[in-house]
Design a protein around this motif. Structure first.
Motif, PDB file in Angstrom:
ATOM      1  N   LEU A 193       0.818  -1.204   0.000  1.00 35.01           N
ATOM      2  CA  LEU A 193       0.000   0.000   0.000  1.00 35.01           C
ATOM      3  C   LEU A 193       0.855   1.259   0.000  1.00 35.01           C
ATOM      4  O   LEU A 193       0.492   2.255  -0.618  1.00 35.01           O
ATOM      5  CB  LEU A 193      -0.935   0.009   1.218  1.00 35.01           C
ATOM      6  CG  LEU A 193      -1.993  -1.100   1.284  1.00 35.01           C
ATOM      7  CD1 LEU A 193      -2.857  -0.912   2.511  1.00 35.01           C
ATOM      8  CD2 LEU A 193      -2.832  -1.138   0.022  1.00 35.01           C
ATOM      9  N   ASP A 194       1.982   1.226   0.725  1.00 31.78           N
ATOM     10  CA  ASP A 194       2.869   2.392   0.816  1.00 31.78           C
ATOM     11  C   ASP A 194       4.300   1.884   0.840  1.00 31.78           C
ATOM     12  O   ASP A 194       4.615   0.946   1.581  1.00 31.78           O
ATOM     13  CB  ASP A 194       2.556   3.208   2.077  1.00 31.78           C
ATOM     14  CG  ASP A 194       3.257   4.551   2.066  1.00 31.78           C
ATOM     15  OD1 ASP A 194       3.879   4.887   1.042  1.00 31.78           O
ATOM     16  OD2 ASP A 194       3.167   5.269   3.086  1.00 31.78           O
ATOM     17  N   GLY A 195       5.189   2.503   0.084  1.00 28.87           N
ATOM     18  CA  GLY A 195       6.581   2.083  -0.003  1.00 28.87           C
ATOM     19  C   GLY A 195       7.050   1.904  -1.422  1.00 28.87           C
ATOM     20  O   GLY A 195       8.226   1.567  -1.645  1.00 28.87           O
ATOM     21  N   THR A 244       2.858  -2.649   9.121  1.00 23.20           N
ATOM     22  CA  THR A 244       3.951  -1.776   8.674  1.00 23.20           C
ATOM     23  C   THR A 244       5.277  -2.507   8.818  1.00 23.20           C
ATOM     24  O   THR A 244       5.482  -3.300   9.750  1.00 23.20           O
ATOM     25  CB  THR A 244       3.992  -0.489   9.495  1.00 23.20           C
ATOM     26  OG1 THR A 244       4.185  -0.822  10.874  1.00 23.20           O
ATOM     27  CG2 THR A 244       2.710   0.301   9.327  1.00 23.20           C
TER      28      THR A 244
END
Length: 781
Positions: A193-195, A244
């Protein structure tokens, strides 16, 4: 019947589970009217199958999940169905007449996946079992009601910087509580989703990998990546969960050191000694830890001779220090280059350039006040011994480098010449002897000479001056030790008696040969043979020595070969002894001449021991007597009133008229004159008395005698501070009261006592006595 059951199972979704329950049963005779049970055959008695119930289903009324039916049930209402087991009566209820099973509340498959129950058909009237009890299962059918979760999240991972694409970072794992064997409720798919675009994740395994090359830690050290897991194979309508992953880039040696400036300038005073810090050089390396350690070196030989550089304890900075003494007058500046190099180099990153850097350094030497400098670091002077005081030894010289014309004053430190053997000229540094020197007493004299500027006494320097005393031949040779030897009376001519060695204290004499010579002539009793090595052999001549009582004294002449040559004469004592066959001494002739009547050594020792014992006893006796006398003296010094003294004689009683002179009491006029000197008192310790005044002639009356004695006692300071009772056998005459004594009284004569005489009639002399007895005090005259 089978059609109805199949319809119900199809409606519940359990068609594939038919026929699980098929157990041997007994034919009950009671149902046929026979008296007892008998094993007839094996057949399927229950017309039902496995049941299912959907989890989390909740409706306004209990939900029908299935129906039980037995072959013995003819529809006449005589059969009653019973249900026992897990959840029976609470979660599941059964209609006793029809066999319909209902669930009363919603179920959760994640809490309990199936229920095991026991079904039985009995006669309604008698409760007699119509069929054997059978076990069946009600399964809770799963629905997608649980999202994926990451039990180990959040995650932390480390990956080296500059890693290639696809380098594995970490694997994340999610869990779905739904049934993995039923549908896609537990089939998970991972996505980032993020990265992005730095990292990617494998959709099936959850392995996180690098997505771009050459990620630089010095640019960004930490990344936060969000990973999502979604069930139902990732399709729409599935549930999802996320976690995360904190990814940290670890350092590698991918950056060379770099000096922030190309030129460093330092200054140092010329008086700075070796090891003095001049300055710091700080090359910068953005790497961390061991990858940033550096080593420094001086490239030019000019700078390396005067300075040295090393790395500090942290391995980052270069420390520039003085290597050898500097001199402003000789050289005022130094220029050289310094190189900084990484100590650990990774070959994988050599393409990024050389891992070193170079900078220029300029050091300026500053002038400083300096003490005088001697022309030599140390002086070595010589002087002959026995020279007269004032003999020139040598000279030391020093100069002021800052001002060569400045005068210098020289002196010898007292602690280096405690015997004051030398003196120095303060103006020119000339050293002379102050006393004659003796090499045999002391060879080396180590002086410390101090040079001080007259303009500044604080500027001073020291130098060591070693003065060697040279030798001259001033000591005659002598024997190395006193020689007292013997020879057996049976020795053969020419036998060696003793090797005699000579000693010469002079340095020249020790290096040259010393000659030894004995008595010459045909009458010589012994022969001395010079060995020409500083020793001689004492031999027995061919003609034996004549017998004699005293030892032989053999004169030896010693002579050195110095300039001038010195000689001396010494004596060797030789005793002629009687020897045993093995060569040991039995007795020498001087001992044999002793008197045969003499006492032996053992007898002498016994006599000495007896005398010592007698002396010890005498000393002990005297000590005991002295101790006893001291004890008696202590007792005599004490007060006699505190002691009981025993006498061996006995008094004569009243008839003893010789014990004392009673006339002194009975007749004071006839008393013997007092003995000159202080009277002896036995009731007090003797003490010095004041001189007594001459006593007038004694009165004839006792009253006057008592008054006189009372006045003497009051005026005498030597009497004790208490009253003494003195008895007088004499009574006064002419008293109007008569005798107070019982002697000669009427009671002794056997008469009766008369009436008492009034005390007031006794007269003025007895006024005080009358007051004591209560008489009325007469009026004052």
């Amino acid at each position: 019947m089978w059609g109805l059951v199949r319809l119900l199972l199809a409606w519940l979704g359990g068609w594939g589970c038919m026929g699980r329950l098929a157990a041997p049963v007994r034919a009950w005779a009671g149902s046929r009217g026979r008296p007892g049970p008998a094993l007839l055959r094996t057949r399927r008695s229950w017309v039902w199958n496995q049941f299912f119930v959907i989890e989390e289903y909740a409706g306004p009324e209990p939900v029908l999940i299935g129906k039980l039916h037995s072959d013995v049930d003819r529809g006449e209402g005589r059969t009653k169905y019973l249900l026992t087991g897990e959840g029976a009566g609470t979660v599941f209820v059964i209609d006793e007449a029809t066999g319909n099973i209902h669930v009363t509340k919603s179920l959760d498959r994640e809490e309990k996946a199936q229920y095991v129950l026991l079904a039985q058909a009995v006669d309604r009237a008698s409760n007699r079992p119509l069929e054997p009890p059978s076990e069946f299962i009600i399964k809770v059918q799963d629905i997608n009601d649980n999202p994926p979760v990451f039990p180990l999240g959040p995650y932390h991972a480390t990956v080296p910087e500059m890693s290639n694409v696809g380098t594995s970072v970490i694997q994340v794992t999610a869990h779905d509580a739904d049934d993995p064997s039923y549908g896609n409720s537990a089939k998970l798919v991972y996505t980032v989703l993020d990265g992005l675009p730095f990292f990617s994740v494998d959709p099936q395994t959850g392995v996180v990998r690098t997505a771009i090359p050459n990620m630089d830690r010095e640019t960004q050290e930490e990344f936060l990546v969000v990973i999502q897991a979604k069930d139902m194979g990732g399709h729409m309508g599935g549930l999802s969960g996320s976690t995360t992953v904190t990814v940290t880039l670890s350092d590698v040696n991918d950056n060379p050191p770099k000096f922030p400036q190309s030129l460093y300038q330092f200054s140092v005073v010329e008086t700075a000694g070796p090891g003095t810090l001049v300055g710091r050089l700080q090359a910068q390396d953005p790497d961390l830890g061991d990858n940033a350690l550096m080593a420094y070196s001086i490239l030019d030989g000019e700078g390396s001779e005067a300075f040295s550089i090393s790395t500090d304890a942290q391995g980052r900075d270069g420390l520039l220090t003085v290597r050898k003494p500097l001199d402003f007058e000789t050289r005022r500046s130094y220029s050289f280059r310094v190189e900084a190099t990484n100590t650990l180099i990774d070959p994988a990153y050599l393409r990024r350039g050389p891992f070193k850097d170079v900078a220029s350094v300029r050091v300026t030497v500053q002038d400083a006040p300096e003490p005088p400098a001697f022309t030599q670091a140390a002086y070595h002077l010589t002087v002959m011994e026995n020279k007269s005081p004032g003999t020139l030894v040598g000279q030391v010289s020093a100069a002021d480098l800052d001002s060569p014309a400045s005068p210098i004053r020289y002196s010898i430190l007292p602690h280096s010449d405690p015997e004051h053997c030398f003196s120095i000229e303060p103006e020119d540094g000339t050293i002379r002897t102050a006393v004659p020197l003796d090499r045999e007493t002391r060879v080396w004299h180590n002086l410390t000479v101090l040079a001080t500027e007259l303009d500044s006494s604080a500027q001073a320097s020291r130098v060591q001056v070693a003065i060697q005393t040279l030798d001259e031949n001033d000591n005659a040779p002598q024997l190395a030790e006193p020689y007292d030897t013997f020879v057996c009376d049976s020795a053969a001519p020419g036998q060696l008696i003793q090797v005699i060695r000579a000693l010469d204290r002079d340095e020249v004499g020790n290096s040259s040969r010393v000659s030894l010579q004995g008595p010459l002539g045909p009458d010589a009793n012994f022969t001395v043979q010079d060995n020409r090595d500083g020793s001689a052999s004492l031999l027995l001549p061919s003609r034996p020595a004549p017998p004699r009582q005293a030892p032989y004294l053999v004169p030896i002449e010693l002579q050195d070969w110095g300039q001038p040559a010195l000689s001396s004469t010494a004596t060797v004592t030789v005793s002629v002894c009687r020897c045993r066959p093995d060569g040991s001494v039995a007795s020498c002739r001087p001992e044999a001449q002793l008197s045969p009547t003499g006492l032996s050594t053992g007898a002498l020792l016994a006599i000495v021991t007896c005398v010592g014992t007698l002396l010890a006893l005498v000393v002990l006796f005297v000590a005991l007597r002295r101790q006893k006398q001291e004890a008696l003296m202590v007792l005599e010094e004490e007060d006699v009133r505190e002691n009981i003294i025993t006498y061996d004689d006995e008094g004569g009683g009243e008839e003893d008229t010789e014990a004392f002179d009673i006339t002194a009491l009975q007749n004071p006029d006839g008393a013997a004159p007092p003995v000159p000197g202080p009277p002896v008192r036995r009731d007090v310790l003797p003490r010095a008395r004041a001189p007594r005044q001459p006593r007038p002639p004694g009165p004839a009356d006792v009253a006057q005698l008592l008054a006189l004695r009372l006045r003497e006692a009051d005026e005498d300071p030597s009497v004790p501070p208490y009253d003494s009772v003195q008895v007088y056998g004499y009574e006064g005459r002419g008293s109007s009261c008569g005798s107070l004594s019982s002697l000669g009284s009427g009671s002794e004569a056997g008469g009766t006592p008369g009436p008492p005489e009034p005390v007031d009639d006794w007269g003025p002399l007895f006024r005080t006595l009358a007051e004591l007895y209560g008489a009325k005090e007469p009026p004052a005259p």
